[in-house]
Design a protein around this motif. Structure first.
Motif, short mmCIF file in Angstrom:
data_model
loop_
_atom_site.label_atom_id
_atom_site.label_comp_id
_atom_site.label_asym_id
_atom_site.label_seq_id
_atom_site.Cartn_x
_atom_site.Cartn_y
_atom_site.Cartn_z
N LEU A 30 -73.52 1.36 30.78
CA LEU A 30 -74.40 3.46 30.86
C LEU A 30 -74.55 3.73 29.34
CD1 LEU A 30 -72.08 4.85 33.97
CD2 LEU A 30 -73.71 3.34 33.77
N THR A 31 -73.68 3.76 28.81
CA THR A 31 -73.74 4.04 26.86
C THR A 31 -75.11 3.46 26.37
OG1 THR A 31 -71.57 4.62 27.15
CG2 THR A 31 -73.42 4.71 24.51
N GLU A 34 -78.66 4.97 28.54
CA GLU A 34 -79.03 6.32 27.37
C GLU A 34 -79.42 6.50 26.70
OE1 GLU A 34 -75.51 7.85 29.79
OE2 GLU A 34 -75.05 8.02 28.11
N GLN A 35 -78.83 5.14 25.97
CA GLN A 35 -79.55 4.89 24.37
C GLN A 35 -80.45 4.00 24.33
OE1 GLN A 35 -76.55 2.70 22.37
NE2 GLN A 35 -75.45 3.96 21.77
N TRP A 37 -83.83 4.68 27.65
CA TRP A 37 -83.73 4.52 28.93
C TRP A 37 -85.25 5.83 28.41
CZ3 TRP A 37 -85.29 9.99 29.06
CH2 TRP A 37 -84.80 10.66 28.50
N ASN A 38 -85.19 6.27 26.75
CA ASN A 38 -86.47 7.35 26.34
C ASN A 38 -87.22 6.31 25.39
OD1 ASN A 38 -84.93 6.73 24.10
ND2 ASN A 38 -84.99 8.31 23.16
N ALA A 127 -78.14 11.80 36.14
CA ALA A 127 -76.81 12.38 35.40
C ALA A 127 -75.63 11.09 35.45
CB ALA A 127 -76.30 13.26 35.67
N GLU A 149 -69.40 9.35 28.62
CA GLU A 149 -70.43 8.59 29.53
C GLU A 149 -71.40 9.49 29.84
OE1 GLU A 149 -69.83 3.57 30.24
OE2 GLU A 149 -69.25 5.19 32.06
N ASN A 150 -71.05 10.68 29.41
CA ASN A 150 -71.60 11.99 30.17
C ASN A 150 -73.50 12.60 29.65
OD1 ASN A 150 -68.93 12.05 31.08
ND2 ASN A 150 -69.82 14.58 30.88
N GLY A 151 -74.30 11.74 30.14
CA GLY A 151 -75.58 12.41 29.61
C GLY A 151 -76.30 12.63 31.10
N MET A 153 -80.97 11.84 31.83
CA MET A 153 -82.64 11.31 31.31
C MET A 153 -83.45 11.92 32.18
SD MET A 153 -81.33 7.45 31.81
CE MET A 153 -79.24 8.01 31.58
N THR A 168 -87.42 13.83 27.21
CA THR A 168 -86.04 14.23 27.07
C THR A 168 -85.60 15.81 27.43
OG1 THR A 168 -87.06 16.31 24.92
CG2 THR A 168 -86.86 13.25 24.41
#
Length: 221
Positions: A30-31, A34-35, A37-38, A127, A149-151, A153, A168
């Motif tokens: 998951l981390t 999140e790194q 996805w953008n 989320a 791992e909270n995030g 997108m 973002t």
């Protein structure tokens, strides 16, 4: 259900069945999602004129090789055994919301919902909450943050297209947050996001991200 979505569902169910409830080659945590996805664009699967939350979640989960997301697909499709791995499952098609928790040593939660923007576009929010195995060795709050791992997108799907374009948090609400400090509640009812400060040994505020038709206004709770 349209043909393409049906075929995708059959392929997913078949794959899970062949692998005995385990998906192979889950390379992204998951981390890591999140790194990355953008910088990744993908497409809404199927050919529905009006996709729903099932279609959107399936499109997102198939874009990333991650066991949690794929088990969520199994739960969504009613694959035997998925109920043993996914708990607190909510699928609210009417309100455009889905969530579930991975029942493992380190529980993780995923939520998704979407908003219809004033200009006709769709904004999708995802989320994640939880900790990875690094939490076992954490001795300080900073070390716990590193394993958190909270995030959140966001993606915009422009009107009459199927392309998911990353957005973002700053772009949609005008500021950033250190999300390991917050419990994240995407809206199942209503349109606002709640960020609840969750640190006992730190001073901080909780926030309401109020939907304004094209993004969010940040309001202190």
């Amino acid at each position: 259900m349209k043909l393409r979505l049906l075929l995708a569902s059959i392929a997913i169910a078949t794959t899970i069945g062949v692998q005995g409830q385990d998906w192979a080659n889950h390379e992204l945590t998951l981390t890591e999602i999140e790194q990355e996805w953008n910088v990744q664009q993908f497409f809404t699967i199927g050919s529905e004129e009006t996709p729903n939350i099932r279609t959107y979640f399936l499109s997102f989960a198939l874009a990333y090789p991650n066991e949690f997301l794929h088990e969520m697909i199994g739960k969504m499709m009613g694959v035997p055994g998925s109920s043993l791995k996914i708990g607190n499952y909510v699928e609210d098609t009417k309100n455009g919301y889905i969530s579930g928790e991975l029942l493992a040593q380190f529980e993780s939660k995923v939520q998704m919902c979407y908003w219809r923007m004033n200009n006709g576009n769709i904004l999708i929010g995802v989320a994640f909450e939880g900790y990875n195995e690094g939490a076992m060795a954490a001795e300080t709050e900073d070390e716990m943050d590193e394993s958190c791992e909270n995030g959140m997108m966001f993606y915009v799907i422009e009107k009459e297209t199927v392309i998911w374009r990353p957005q973002t948090l700053f772009a949609v609400c005008g500021r950033d947050f250190h999300l390991p400090d917050y419990k994240i509640d995407l809206p199942r009812v209503g349109k606002d996001i709640q960020l609840t400060f969750n640190k006992e040994n730190k001073r901080g505020n909780s926030w309401l991200l109020k939907w304004n038709g094209s993004g969010f206004n940040v309001v202190k709770k």
